[in-house]
Each structure stands twice: as C-alpha cells, then as structure tokens.
Scaffold this motif. Structure first.
Motif, PDB file in Angstrom:
ATOM      1  N   GLU A 105       0.816  -1.219   0.000  1.00 37.15           N
ATOM      2  CA  GLU A 105       0.000   0.000   0.000  1.00 37.15           C
ATOM      3  C   GLU A 105       0.850   1.269   0.000  1.00 37.15           C
ATOM      4  O   GLU A 105       0.352   2.369  -0.272  1.00 37.15           O
ATOM      5  CB  GLU A 105      -0.931   0.010   1.219  1.00 37.15           C
ATOM      6  CG  GLU A 105      -0.254   0.207   2.553  1.00 37.15           C
ATOM      7  CD  GLU A 105       0.369  -1.071   3.125  1.00 37.15           C
ATOM      8  OE1 GLU A 105       0.960  -1.002   4.208  1.00 37.15           O
ATOM      9  OE2 GLU A 105       0.249  -2.136   2.469  1.00 37.15           O
ATOM     10  N   LEU A 106       2.146   1.143   0.280  1.00 33.75           N
ATOM     11  CA  LEU A 106       3.039   2.298   0.299  1.00 33.75           C
ATOM     12  C   LEU A 106       3.571   2.651  -1.088  1.00 33.75           C
ATOM     13  O   LEU A 106       4.163   3.718  -1.271  1.00 33.75           O
ATOM     14  CB  LEU A 106       4.226   2.034   1.239  1.00 33.75           C
ATOM     15  CG  LEU A 106       3.871   1.746   2.706  1.00 33.75           C
ATOM     16  CD1 LEU A 106       5.118   1.389   3.495  1.00 33.75           C
ATOM     17  CD2 LEU A 106       3.150   2.938   3.324  1.00 33.75           C
ATOM     18  N   LEU A 107       3.370   1.782  -2.066  1.00 33.69           N
ATOM     19  CA  LEU A 107       3.909   2.007  -3.402  1.00 33.69           C
ATOM     20  C   LEU A 107       3.013   2.936  -4.211  1.00 33.69           C
ATOM     21  O   LEU A 107       1.819   3.056  -3.960  1.00 33.69           O
ATOM     22  CB  LEU A 107       4.068   0.681  -4.145  1.00 33.69           C
ATOM     23  CG  LEU A 107       4.976  -0.374  -3.524  1.00 33.69           C
ATOM     24  CD1 LEU A 107       5.066  -1.582  -4.459  1.00 33.69           C
ATOM     25  CD2 LEU A 107       6.357   0.172  -3.213  1.00 33.69           C
ATOM     26  N   ASP A 108       3.601   3.573  -5.210  1.00 28.06           N
ATOM     27  CA  ASP A 108       2.830   4.338  -6.187  1.00 28.06           C
ATOM     28  C   ASP A 108       1.857   3.365  -6.863  1.00 28.06           C
ATOM     29  O   ASP A 108       2.286   2.336  -7.403  1.00 28.06           O
ATOM     30  CB  ASP A 108       3.802   4.938  -7.204  1.00 28.06           C
ATOM     31  CG  ASP A 108       3.121   5.817  -8.241  1.00 28.06           C
ATOM     32  OD1 ASP A 108       1.945   5.567  -8.563  1.00 28.06           O
ATOM     33  OD2 ASP A 108       3.787   6.736  -8.751  1.00 28.06           O
ATOM     34  N   PRO A 109       0.562   3.652  -6.851  1.00 24.41           N
ATOM     35  CA  PRO A 109      -0.422   2.698  -7.391  1.00 24.41           C
ATOM     36  C   PRO A 109      -0.172   2.273  -8.832  1.00 24.41           C
ATOM     37  O   PRO A 109      -0.556   1.166  -9.215  1.00 24.41           O
ATOM     38  CB  PRO A 109      -1.748   3.458  -7.261  1.00 24.41           C
ATOM     39  CG  PRO A 109      -1.524   4.424  -6.148  1.00 24.41           C
ATOM     40  CD  PRO A 109      -0.082   4.841  -6.258  1.00 24.41           C
ATOM     41  N   LYS A 110       0.448   3.142  -9.648  1.00 20.82           N
ATOM     42  CA  LYS A 110       0.659   2.744 -11.039  1.00 20.82           C
ATOM     43  C   LYS A 110       1.701   1.639 -11.172  1.00 20.82           C
ATOM     44  O   LYS A 110       1.837   1.041 -12.242  1.00 20.82           O
ATOM     45  CB  LYS A 110       1.041   3.945 -11.906  1.00 20.82           C
ATOM     46  CG  LYS A 110       2.411   4.525 -11.714  1.00 20.82           C
ATOM     47  CD  LYS A 110       2.696   5.596 -12.778  1.00 20.82           C
ATOM     48  CE  LYS A 110       4.030   6.299 -12.574  1.00 20.82           C
ATOM     49  NZ  LYS A 110       3.986   7.262 -11.475  1.00 20.82           N
ATOM     50  N   PHE A 111       2.411   1.333 -10.084  1.00 21.64           N
ATOM     51  CA  PHE A 111       3.392   0.250 -10.083  1.00 21.64           C
ATOM     52  C   PHE A 111       2.815  -1.046  -9.511  1.00 21.64           C
ATOM     53  O   PHE A 111       3.567  -1.986  -9.261  1.00 21.64           O
ATOM     54  CB  PHE A 111       4.626   0.648  -9.270  1.00 21.64           C
ATOM     55  CG  PHE A 111       5.576   1.554 -10.007  1.00 21.64           C
ATOM     56  CD1 PHE A 111       6.661   1.042 -10.711  1.00 21.64           C
ATOM     57  CD2 PHE A 111       5.390   2.925 -10.001  1.00 21.64           C
ATOM     58  CE1 PHE A 111       7.533   1.876 -11.391  1.00 21.64           C
ATOM     59  CE2 PHE A 111       6.252   3.770 -10.675  1.00 21.64           C
ATOM     60  CZ  PHE A 111       7.325   3.238 -11.377  1.00 21.64           C
ATOM     61  N   VAL A 112       1.504  -1.102  -9.280  1.00 25.92           N
ATOM     62  CA  VAL A 112       0.893  -2.274  -8.662  1.00 25.92           C
ATOM     63  C   VAL A 112      -0.231  -2.796  -9.555  1.00 25.92           C
ATOM     64  O   VAL A 112      -1.088  -2.032  -9.992  1.00 25.92           O
ATOM     65  CB  VAL A 112       0.327  -1.936  -7.263  1.00 25.92           C
ATOM     66  CG1 VAL A 112      -0.264  -3.187  -6.618  1.00 25.92           C
ATOM     67  CG2 VAL A 112       1.414  -1.345  -6.372  1.00 25.92           C
TER      68      VAL A 112
END
Length: 338
Positions: A105-112
């Motif tokens: 959840e800490l990552l930039d959403p476009k990388f998930v």
C-alpha cells in the motif's frame, strides 16, 4: 561466459558465503543487467541469509519465451526484474500467484497490478533514449538528431543500431511506443523508413548504447540508464530524448504459480518492494515504485520523466505476439545471429 548466458549465478557465490548449503533455494528468473545481480543478492541476503537465490538471467524476450514454454511445468519460483508487459501476458495465461506483499500500500499505485490481491508489483521504470557518440558521429558529419523522425534522414544510413524486439524488452517498448505515437499504420511506415538506416539489430537492449559508447557505431537506440552509466564511465556520448516522446516499461516482480517454495518466494517479494530495495533500484533508475525514494541519477536528461508517453500496457501485452510476428517478417534479416 556472456552476460546473456550467466545461468545460475547463485547469491551464495555473490556474497561469498562459505557455510555450505543454505536452508532453502529459490530459482529466480530475471532480465536485470548481469552486472547488478550480485548486488541484488548481497543486499537481500544481508536480511535473509537463509534463502539462496539461483539466478536464471537473459534478455527480456528470451526469459519471456522460456517462461511461456515452461507454462505447464514451471521451473522458476519468482520473477524479479522483468518487463511489466511480459507479466501482464503471464497473468492472462494464469501463470502468476496472487499475492499482496507486505507494505504494498506504500507504493505508487501505477506500479501495482490492479487485481485484488495483485499478481505483480513494479520496481522501477526504464525509458527509451538515443545514445549519440559525439566523436564518431562528428567525424562522419552526422547531425545530432532531436526527434525519432530525424533518424529517417538518409544521412544516417548504416550508422544506427537498435534492439530486436523479439529478444529485447527495450526493443519491444520502442516498437510498441512507435505504434502508439504514430498510430498503427504510421508506426509501421516509420519502422520501414528506419530499417533503411539500421546497420543491424542486436539481441540486447543495452548493446546499442554500449556499442555507441565504445565507438563501434555512432548512434544506438537503447535506454537512458545504460547511456547514463556509460557517460559516467567517461564515454563521449550524449543521451537524446526525442521530441515526440519516449516509450518505457516497468521492471516488475511476481511469484510463479505452483512454486513449491511459496513462503520463501513471498519473503523475497516482500523484500523486493521495501524502501531499501527501491533505494537499490534508484542506483540506476530515476523512477522507482516507492514514493519519495528516487534521487536524481547522474547524466539523466532533465526532461526525461515528462517525455515518457502515456504507455498503454494492455495494448502492448495483448498485441505482443502479433507485433513481434509482423516485425520479424519485415526486418529480421538484419538481426545479429543468435
């Protein structure tokens, strides 16, 4: 041993462990630059010395084909550092194990991956660029190109090289981005014109820039990280960002469905998205998945991020086979021998 054939470089060797067999082994397929694998393994093993990584490394196209060929009898446990477009293809084939790594959840959403739970997570982005050798190109009176269209000028005939998209993720992001920038018909027309000026197609995405850096070719279509690394080493090259925009892709990580080492695989994927891992990725990549981590990379063009196209990863993944088949039928005659 060539970089593309450094199969099974173990993390135990990389960090010089002498304690004999480790508790558990993971077979990890990757397209990460071979010179970086020891560093990746060393940092992971600093936190998890009980898990040994057995690397299987090759270019993106080769690793993608290998995984597809092994679909019904998987040999890998984890994919760590392969193009997101390839992982989207594996996802559609049911080859990935859904898993939400700790801290995702800490990552930039476009990388998930948008599935719940996600089937892959991004690490960093690599971006297309032109590597221009100022000495060799100057000696040949070759002008500095500022756009992709400039490369169609007959003055460049025989002085350009680029990666074969069937072998190289960089080559594929170039081709798929040109089809998006110029449209399908215009993209193939562009590549027809470019083909007239291409001396040869390599099977490595970094090779065109490496060859430009060494003076073996004046201009190589490659990716910005490789250019920055070569320039930092003293090569007389300029890294050019074409005005139409540049293609890009993410290096990403996933667990292979059916692995017998699920817990160890999850441990590796958990670690691969940590702040420490993203700081490691930032050594060579200016764009990483963990917000607030990225620091400027020496010699990266200042406008690179703003020139990254709005890449349609679904288009690239869903049309991959057709794009590669068409490219091969048109241009493969200039490819390096495999």
């Amino acid at each position: 041993m060539t970089n593309s054939k450094k199969w099974l470089l173990t993390s135990a060797l990389a960090v010089g462990l002498a304690s004999g067999a480790l508790a558990e082994e993971l077979t990890v397929y990757t397209a990460v630059e071979a010179e970086d694998l020891a560093r990746y393994a060393e940092m992971f093993n600093a936190d998890h010395p009980d898990i040994q990584i057995n690397w299987v490394r090759d270019s993106t196209g080769v690793i993608t084909a290998k995984l597809l060929a092994e679909k019904d009898n998987p040999q890998a446990d984890v994919i760590w550092g392969l193009a997101a477009t390839s992982l989207l293809l594996f996802k559609s084939e049911g080859m990935l194990e859904p898993y939400a790594p700790e801290g995702v959840e800490l990552l930039d959403p476009k990388f998930v991956d948008q599935s719940d739970p996600p089937q892959w997570v991004g690490m960093d982005a690599w971006v297309a660029a032109i590597c221009y050798n100022t000495v060799e190109a100057g000696a040949l009176d070759l002008p500095v190109p500022t756009s992709w269209q400039d490369l169609l000028d007959p003055v460049y005939e025989g002085h350009l090289i680029m990666p074969n998209p069937n072998s190289s993720g960089t080559g594929f992001l170039d081709v798929s981005s040109w089809l998006q920038i110029f449209g399908e018909e215009g993209g193939w027309e562009y590549m027809d014109g470019l083909h007239n000026n291409i001396a040869r197609y390599t099977h490595s995405g970094s090779a065109p820039c490496k060859l430009a850096a060494s003076g073996e070719i004046p201009i190589g279509i490659s990716f910005a990280f490789r250019g920055a690394k070569s320039k930092a080493a003293g090569a007389p090259i300029e890294i050019i960002v074409p005005t139409e925009g540049v293609g890009w892709d993410m290096e990403a990580t996933a667990i292979v469905a059916g692995t017998d080492s699920l817990e160890a695989a999850q441990t590796l994927v958990d670690w691969s998205i940590t702040r420490a891992a993203n700081e490691m990725y930032n050594t060579g990549y200016a764009v990483v998945a963990y917000p607030g981590v990225a620091q400027p990379v020496e010699h990266f063009p200042e406008n690179l991020a703003e020139m990254m196209i709005d890449n349609d990863f679904e288009f690239a993944a869903n049309n991959r086979s057709a794009i590669l088949e068409e490219w091969q039928s048109r241009y493969d005659g200039k490819s390096d021998p495999k």
